[in-house]
Design a protein around this motif. Structure first.
Motif, PDB file in Angstrom:
ATOM      1  N   THR A 462       0.583  -0.995  -0.094  1.00 38.65           N
ATOM      2  CA  THR A 462      -0.004   0.272   0.094  1.00 38.65           C
ATOM      3  C   THR A 462       0.910   1.538   0.588  1.00 38.65           C
ATOM      4  OG1 THR A 462       0.323  -0.122   2.211  1.00 38.65           O
ATOM      5  CG2 THR A 462      -1.816  -0.879   1.090  1.00 38.65           C
ATOM      6  N   ASP A 463       2.105   1.149   0.269  1.00 33.57           N
ATOM      7  CA  ASP A 463       3.303   1.795   0.190  1.00 33.57           C
ATOM      8  C   ASP A 463       5.111   2.157  -0.392  1.00 33.57           C
ATOM      9  OD1 ASP A 463       3.907   4.655   1.243  1.00 33.57           O
ATOM     10  OD2 ASP A 463       4.261   4.073   2.980  1.00 33.57           O
ATOM     11  N   PRO A 464       4.455   1.961  -1.883  1.00 35.54           N
ATOM     12  CA  PRO A 464       6.147   1.960  -1.980  1.00 35.54           C
ATOM     13  C   PRO A 464       6.977   1.961  -1.868  1.00 35.54           C
ATOM     14  CG  PRO A 464       4.081   1.939  -3.795  1.00 35.54           C
ATOM     15  CD  PRO A 464       3.288   2.627  -2.524  1.00 35.54           C
ATOM     16  N   LEU A 465       6.412   3.531  -0.807  1.00 36.70           N
ATOM     17  CA  LEU A 465       7.865   4.647  -1.007  1.00 36.70           C
ATOM     18  C   LEU A 465       8.627   3.532   0.383  1.00 36.70           C
ATOM     19  CD1 LEU A 465       9.149   7.272  -0.536  1.00 36.70           C
ATOM     20  CD2 LEU A 465       7.977   8.199   1.365  1.00 36.70           C
ATOM     21  N   ASN A 466       7.764   3.487   1.163  1.00 32.96           N
ATOM     22  CA  ASN A 466       8.482   2.416   2.616  1.00 32.96           C
ATOM     23  C   ASN A 466       8.471   1.140   2.354  1.00 32.96           C
ATOM     24  OD1 ASN A 466       8.826   4.562   4.446  1.00 32.96           O
ATOM     25  ND2 ASN A 466       6.599   4.916   3.561  1.00 32.96           N
ATOM     26  N   SER A 467       8.078   0.515   0.631  1.00 39.22           N
ATOM     27  CA  SER A 467       8.598  -1.165   0.557  1.00 39.22           C
ATOM     28  C   SER A 467      10.353  -0.970   0.215  1.00 39.22           C
ATOM     29  CB  SER A 467       7.952  -1.053  -0.741  1.00 39.22           C
ATOM     30  OG  SER A 467       7.934  -2.570  -0.922  1.00 39.22           O
ATOM     31  N   LYS A 468      10.843  -2.259   0.331  1.00 32.98           N
ATOM     32  CA  LYS A 468      11.632  -3.138  -0.283  1.00 32.98           C
ATOM     33  C   LYS A 468      12.381  -2.445   0.627  1.00 32.98           C
ATOM     34  CE  LYS A 468      10.001  -6.793  -2.004  1.00 32.98           C
ATOM     35  NZ  LYS A 468      10.247  -7.694  -1.783  1.00 32.98           N
ATOM     36  N   VAL A 469      12.861  -1.432   1.246  1.00 32.82           N
ATOM     37  CA  VAL A 469      14.121  -1.119   2.405  1.00 32.82           C
ATOM     38  C   VAL A 469      15.002  -1.182   2.556  1.00 32.82           C
ATOM     39  CG1 VAL A 469      12.173   0.865   2.760  1.00 32.82           C
ATOM     40  CG2 VAL A 469      13.109  -1.033   4.517  1.00 32.82           C
ATOM     41  N   ILE A 470      15.423  -2.933   2.464  1.00 35.75           N
ATOM     42  CA  ILE A 470      16.456  -3.191   3.129  1.00 35.75           C
ATOM     43  C   ILE A 470      17.221  -3.735   1.404  1.00 35.75           C
ATOM     44  CG2 ILE A 470      17.554  -5.806   3.859  1.00 35.75           C
ATOM     45  CD1 ILE A 470      14.979  -5.801   5.459  1.00 35.75           C
ATOM     46  N   ASN A 471      17.017  -3.903   0.184  1.00 38.72           N
ATOM     47  CA  ASN A 471      17.584  -4.210  -0.423  1.00 38.72           C
ATOM     48  C   ASN A 471      17.665  -2.429  -1.602  1.00 38.72           C
ATOM     49  OD1 ASN A 471      16.434  -4.535  -3.803  1.00 38.72           O
ATOM     50  ND2 ASN A 471      18.722  -5.283  -2.780  1.00 38.72           N
ATOM     51  N   LEU A 472      16.809  -1.821  -1.089  1.00 41.71           N
ATOM     52  CA  LEU A 472      16.217  -0.448  -1.786  1.00 41.71           C
ATOM     53  C   LEU A 472      16.785   0.019  -0.972  1.00 41.71           C
ATOM     54  CD1 LEU A 472      13.807  -1.276  -5.112  1.00 41.71           C
ATOM     55  CD2 LEU A 472      16.396  -2.004  -5.078  1.00 41.71           C
ATOM     56  N   GLY A 473      17.794   0.968  -0.231  1.00 43.43           N
ATOM     57  CA  GLY A 473      17.817   1.915   1.238  1.00 43.43           C
ATOM     58  C   GLY A 473      17.134   3.157   0.621  1.00 43.43           C
ATOM     59  N   GLN A 474      16.336   3.606   1.267  1.00 43.79           N
ATOM     60  CA  GLN A 474      15.846   4.532   0.750  1.00 43.79           C
ATOM     61  C   GLN A 474      17.100   5.983   1.036  1.00 43.79           C
ATOM     62  OE1 GLN A 474      13.033   4.579   4.413  1.00 43.79           O
ATOM     63  NE2 GLN A 474      11.414   4.609   2.762  1.00 43.79           N
ATOM     64  N   ARG A 475      16.514   7.528   0.492  1.00 43.72           N
ATOM     65  CA  ARG A 475      17.593   8.407   0.223  1.00 43.72           C
ATOM     66  C   ARG A 475      17.739   9.140   1.019  1.00 43.72           C
ATOM     67  NH1 ARG A 475      17.634  13.999  -0.313  1.00 43.72           N
ATOM     68  NH2 ARG A 475      18.531  14.559  -1.876  1.00 43.72           N
ATOM     69  N   ASN A 476      19.103   8.788   2.269  1.00 45.92           N
ATOM     70  CA  ASN A 476      19.543   9.717   2.657  1.00 45.92           C
ATOM     71  C   ASN A 476      19.686  11.151   3.203  1.00 45.92           C
ATOM     72  OD1 ASN A 476      21.433  10.643   2.966  1.00 45.92           O
ATOM     73  ND2 ASN A 476      22.941   8.656   3.961  1.00 45.92           N
ATOM     74  N   ASP A 477      19.727  12.051   4.523  1.00 41.84           N
ATOM     75  CA  ASP A 477      19.492  13.165   4.150  1.00 41.84           C
ATOM     76  C   ASP A 477      21.134  13.774   3.466  1.00 41.84           C
ATOM     77  OD1 ASP A 477      17.158  13.065   5.437  1.00 41.84           O
ATOM     78  OD2 ASP A 477      18.575  13.643   7.798  1.00 41.84           O
ATOM     79  N   ASP A 478      21.386  13.358   3.017  1.00 40.82           N
ATOM     80  CA  ASP A 478      22.741  13.716   2.188  1.00 40.82           C
ATOM     81  C   ASP A 478      22.932  13.041   0.487  1.00 40.82           C
ATOM     82  OD1 ASP A 478      24.380  14.158   4.555  1.00 40.82           O
ATOM     83  OD2 ASP A 478      24.893  12.760   4.735  1.00 40.82           O
ATOM     84  N   GLY A 479      21.933  13.111   0.287  1.00 39.66           N
ATOM     85  CA  GLY A 479      22.260  12.162  -0.838  1.00 39.66           C
ATOM     86  C   GLY A 479      21.797  11.082  -1.003  1.00 39.66           C
ATOM     87  N   VAL A 480      22.393   9.761  -0.519  1.00 39.88           N
ATOM     88  CA  VAL A 480      22.748   8.997  -0.853  1.00 39.88           C
ATOM     89  C   VAL A 480      21.987   7.932  -0.324  1.00 39.88           C
ATOM     90  CG1 VAL A 480      24.626   7.358   0.684  1.00 39.88           C
ATOM     91  CG2 VAL A 480      25.427   9.889   0.757  1.00 39.88           C
ATOM     92  N   PHE A 481      22.412   6.732  -1.656  1.00 38.15           N
ATOM     93  CA  PHE A 481      21.005   5.373  -1.733  1.00 38.15           C
ATOM     94  C   PHE A 481      22.621   4.318  -0.907  1.00 38.15           C
ATOM     95  CE2 PHE A 481      19.606   8.312  -4.380  1.00 38.15           C
ATOM     96  CZ  PHE A 481      18.087   8.517  -3.574  1.00 38.15           C
ATOM     97  N   LYS A 482      22.080   3.133  -0.834  1.00 37.16           N
ATOM     98  CA  LYS A 482      21.877   1.695  -0.859  1.00 37.16           C
ATOM     99  C   LYS A 482      21.610   0.992  -1.302  1.00 37.16           C
ATOM    100  CE  LYS A 482      25.650   3.680   3.460  1.00 37.16           C
ATOM    101  NZ  LYS A 482      25.242   3.742   4.593  1.00 37.16           N
ATOM    102  N   ILE A 483      21.890   0.405  -2.171  1.00 35.80           N
ATOM    103  CA  ILE A 483      21.595  -1.153  -2.456  1.00 35.80           C
ATOM    104  C   ILE A 483      22.212  -2.231  -2.032  1.00 35.80           C
ATOM    105  CG2 ILE A 483      20.665  -2.269  -4.797  1.00 35.80           C
ATOM    106  CD1 ILE A 483      19.981   0.446  -4.311  1.00 35.80           C
ATOM    107  N   ARG A 484      21.409  -2.994  -1.787  1.00 33.15           N
ATOM    108  CA  ARG A 484      22.019  -4.243  -0.740  1.00 33.15           C
ATOM    109  C   ARG A 484      22.089  -5.509  -1.865  1.00 33.15           C
ATOM    110  NH1 ARG A 484      19.772  -8.745   2.332  1.00 33.15           N
ATOM    111  NH2 ARG A 484      21.443  -8.872   4.216  1.00 33.15           N
TER     112      ARG A 484
END
Length: 570
Positions: A462-484
């Motif tokens: 129901t909320d794709p923004l907060n889905s798959k957050v382990i594999n597809l890390g969300q953008r942090n405040d410094d503009g960094v993404f971490k893809i697991r």
């Protein structure tokens, strides 16, 4: 022995899931040996960087028909409007759609009179509050751009027949349509020719509907049809809902009663070939909306009365948006998108939706100094295997005959692809413009999600923004993404191949819905990227990341493949 292994199977799986939940952190914590003190630990832990080459892939000729219709994670949807991305420039999205009647061979009764004709296509919206009368208040979920800037919207009857099957194929393969967004007109490709939809309009000065200043509204729609005792009012959530000319639809539909053109869906689609929703910019700004065009209440409804005087009754005739539905894109970018350097990599990676650009990341690229003698003499992928796999006395990899998996001397605790947005990335004056960007990573070799995506337990439908957050890390405040990519790399170490190839190329696209993983074909791609996730076509925004090129002077911002590992102490 076999029974023992079976008995351990489920506890091991449970342990892995527990570990995954523990690691469910935007920054992926790594448990180091000093938790108990290094002297009390039987393992050495360390992190290392491995070579990668990342380059741009310009996207064009993308499959644009029936977007979102084959996945349970997404409702059929299409973009309509004008969007000015601060970094890339202007994209205009228009829609061409067939209509299919609910009823074949209709009988309209005695002396039918059309009361009104209503076109309705829902927006994607969410209830955010209720007013003092307990009426819901909505927000539009998928509105891009400035919701105060209007666009010109014109709807025409399309006279180009969108066929279902491709006559150039030996078998009954479905006909696909592809984007042609490099042009300045609304056009599509059918594999053999260019279709310019403006050329298939009887009269551009006689549209079915026209709005010189159109802005999507989040208000509840109240519609009244009929008169007197036949008056009916309906309330609906936010939608593109307008009344159309009654006389036109009486002539086009009602007066055709008994004609074969209304006898079947195929006959109807050949007779009335659909609608062409043409969006045009008024200024350099505008707004773009995602339409839920295949919803059950997305249709054109003709409300009419028929019967003898004194006993007339209210009826309706419904035509759903169905069959072939496609987007067209007109792009006026201020950035020249092009294919990148596959050997040296690119300085910047351009991720742009609709018909834009993606990035390809080749893991363990090139040669490295694996033995520390100062000479780059071994392929990085081979060095990776040598560092992590057990060797026998002859220098060969040891494989367990029972599981047919290679035995490891080092364990990967965590593997991350670390991506950083470019400095001073244009945001149009909105500091939160890139805050909710999501990057979807997939395996290029098999056009499928990575194993880390598949086993990620944080799916949120129901909320794709907060889905798959382990594999597809969300953008942090410094503009960094971490893809697991932990399990993706483990799979390389254990099995050495997927579909007879080591899966080392990862595709990166921007996505509004990371749950939606269906692919769209690329016509005559010219390289190994044969398809892209359809969700990226429906994402008009763009971002720019630092690439892997050595020209990126800041090592911390250069794209990195970082592996945290553990090894037993000798």
């Amino acid at each position: 022995m076999k029974k023992t292994i079976k008995s351990l199977k489920f506890p091991v799986i449970f342990l892995l899931l527990v570990c995954a939940f523990i690691a469910c952190d935007k920054d992926y914590s790594v448990i180091e040996s000093d938790v108990l003190g290094d002297e009390n630990s039987d393992f050495n832990t360390k992190d290392s960087l491995w070579s990668v080459t990342a380059y741009n892939k310009k996207l064009d000729s993308l499959q644009i028909n029936n977007l979102g219709t084959t996945s349970s994670a997404a409702t059929a949807s299409n973009l309509l409007g004008v969007f000015n991305d601060p970094a890339y420039g202007l994209t205009t999205a228009s829609i061409v759609s067939q209509l299919v009647p609910v009823e074949n061979s209709p009988e309209f009764g005695e002396n039918p009179v059309v009361d009104s004709v209503v076109l309705n296509i829902p927006y994607f919206s969410t209830v955010v509050d209720y007013d003092e009368d307990n009426n819901p208040e909505y927000e539009l979920d998928s509105l891009f751009g400035d919701d105060t800037k209007p666009i010109k919207l014109t709807i025409y009857r399309n006279n180009y027949f969108l066929r279902d099957f491709d006559p150039s194929q030996a078998e009954n393969n479905k006909q696909n349509y592809y984007s042609n967004g490099s042009n300045t007109v609304n056009a599509a490709l059918n594999g053999t020719s260019v279709i310019k939809f403006d050329d298939h309009i009887d009269n551009l000065n006689s549209p079915i509907y026209s709005e010189a200043s159109f802005i999507p509204s989040k208000d509840v729609v109240i519609t009244t049809v009929g008169e007197g005792d036949n008056e009916v009012s309906t309330n609906s959530s936010p939608a593109f809902r307008v009344k159309l000319d009654e006389d036109y639809w009486k002539t086009t539909i009602i007066d055709m009663e008994g004609d074969p053109v209304l006898a079947s869906a195929n006959n109807f689609k050949n007779y009335f070939r659909g609608l062409y929703f043409k969006a045009e910019s008024i200024t350099s700004e505008g707004s773009m909306i995602l339409l839920n065009i295949a919803a059950s209440n997305a249709n054109i409804t003709i409300y009419y009365t028929s019967g003898a005087d004194g006993s007339r009754l209210q009826y309706n005739y419904i035509m759903n948006f169905s069959g072939n539905i496609l987007n067209t894109f007109v792009n006026n970018y201020n950035i020249t998108l092009q294919n990148g350097d596959k050997t040296l990599g690119d300085d910047n990676l351009y991720l742009k939706g609709t018909e834009g650009s993606m990035a390809v990341v080749e893991l363990f690229s090139g040669k490295v100094d694996c033995d520390g003698d100062g000479v780059l003499d071994l392929d990085a992928i081979d060095c990776f295997k040598q560092r992590y796999r057990q060797l026998d006395d002859n220098g060969n990899y040891i494989k367990d005959p029972l599981t047919n998996r290679y035995e490891l001397k080092k364990l990967i605790n965590e593997a991350q692809l670390v991506l950083t947005e470019a400095d001073n990335l244009p945001n149009g004056g909105d500091e939160d413009y890139h805050k909710y960007d999501r990057i979807y990573a997939y395996s290029i070799e098999n056009n499928a999600p990575t194993l880390d995506y598949t086993i990620d337990p944080t799916t949120n439908t129901t909320d794709p923004l907060n889905s798959k957050v382990i594999n597809l890390g969300q953008r942090n405040d410094d503009g960094v993404f971490k893809i697991r990519l932990t399990q993706h790399l483990n799979n390389i170490l254990y099995t050495d191949s997927i579909a007879a190839e080591t899966p080392r190329k990862i595709g990166l696209v921007l996505s509004n819905n990371v749950n939606y993983i269906d692919n769209a074909e690329i016509l005559d791609s010219g390289d190994e990227v044969l398809a892209v996730p359809r969700a990226s076509i429906l994402a008009p925004r763009g971002t720019i990341l630092y690439g892997s090129s050595q020209s990126v002077m800041d090592d911390e911002k250069r794209l990195q493949l970082k592996i945290f590992s553990s090894e037993a102490k000798n």
